[in-house]
Scaffold this active site. Sequence first.
Site, PDB file in Angstrom:
ATOM      1  N   LEU A  33       0.914  -1.306   0.039  1.00  0.00           N
ATOM      2  CA  LEU A  33       0.122   0.167  -0.144  1.00  0.00           C
ATOM      3  C   LEU A  33       0.772   1.100  -0.056  1.00  0.00           C
ATOM      4  CD1 LEU A  33      -2.737  -1.031   2.540  1.00  0.00           C
ATOM      5  CD2 LEU A  33      -2.736  -1.247   0.129  1.00  0.00           C
ATOM      6  N   HIS A  37      -3.520   4.172  -2.707  1.00  0.00           N
ATOM      7  CA  HIS A  37      -4.351   3.285  -1.902  1.00  0.00           C
ATOM      8  C   HIS A  37      -5.025   3.945  -0.685  1.00  0.00           C
ATOM      9  CE1 HIS A  37      -1.268   0.132  -3.456  1.00  0.00           C
ATOM     10  NE2 HIS A  37      -2.510  -0.399  -4.128  1.00  0.00           N
ATOM     11  N   GLN A 153      -9.696  -0.323 -15.764  1.00  0.00           N
ATOM     12  CA  GLN A 153     -10.204  -1.004 -14.840  1.00  0.00           C
ATOM     13  C   GLN A 153     -11.638  -0.375 -14.214  1.00  0.00           C
ATOM     14  OE1 GLN A 153      -8.143  -3.154 -11.670  1.00  0.00           O
ATOM     15  NE2 GLN A 153      -8.450  -1.565 -10.486  1.00  0.00           N
TER      16      GLN A 153
END
Length: 283
Positions: A33, A37, A153
């Site tokens: 992370l 994130h 995505q």
Amino acid sequence: MRIVKTIKEMREVSRWYRGEGKVMGLVPTMGALHDGHLSLVRRAKEQNDRTIVSIFVNPEQFGPSEDFNTYPRDTDADLEKLSGLQADVVFMPEAREVYPEGFSTLIEMGGIGQVLCGASRPGHFNGVATVVAKLFNIVIPRRSYFGQKDFQQTVIIQKFVRDLNFDTEVIVCPIVREPDGLAMSSRNAYLNEEERKAAVILHKALQLGEELIHSRRIDDASKVKKEMIALIKKEPLAKLDYIDIVDPHNLDPVKRVIFAAAICLAVNIGKTRLIDNIIVERR
Ligand code: AMP
């Protein structure tokens, strides 16, 4: 912060929260992370009663010659960061838990999963859609959080949520960048010092594209692409995979930038494949 490793326990926790009338936000990640994130986790914390972060390096979205085995993993550091942000649950199942013996069902995204990154990563987006659908079914989050960093995505997830009637609001958060403009990515850890400097070319090329469209009023996508490619070619460590200028809703290529377009690119810096994008709107 509760750490959950099985689907059974995750379902129990989620059922309990729902029973209590708590609204849940889900942040799917593959770990390692960074601040990108964490920006998603912060947003989820602001908008929901309970924040669930998943950490799962999904084997189904890696091709046979890709970096599944070497993908950066740092669970201790991840858990420390998430507990600092007061995430409520970290769901970190093993691969065998998610894909038990005999698993064979995949979401097939069709053409939208075969363009841009899908052209050089066949099957990647079917793997992404399948694992995200599984997470949605396990957690049943009211809201789910994704970064614009992985623009294709986000379009794919919004599409299968619509197509398959998942009841979650997909929230797309802005790209978090390093001070020199490089988009944060777990894969940046692969770059050596020289490559790290060279990697700024992705953002520089996108800035050039934006400037050509905004300040120089060029609307011909092929001209914009040509100038961006010429800039990337000046960086000896960079090898272009693709640049495409597409409709941000369906990823169809655009010839002329009339309203809004997404400029998406993937560039290999040494052995590391990096992606970035920018959404430009004609003013
Ligand atoms: P990953 O762990 O790479 O699968 O990423 C998990 C989520 O974090 C995805 O929705 C990514 O788009 C998002 N993300 C990764 N990097 C960034 C970034 N630099 N800025 C914003 N979101 C990001």
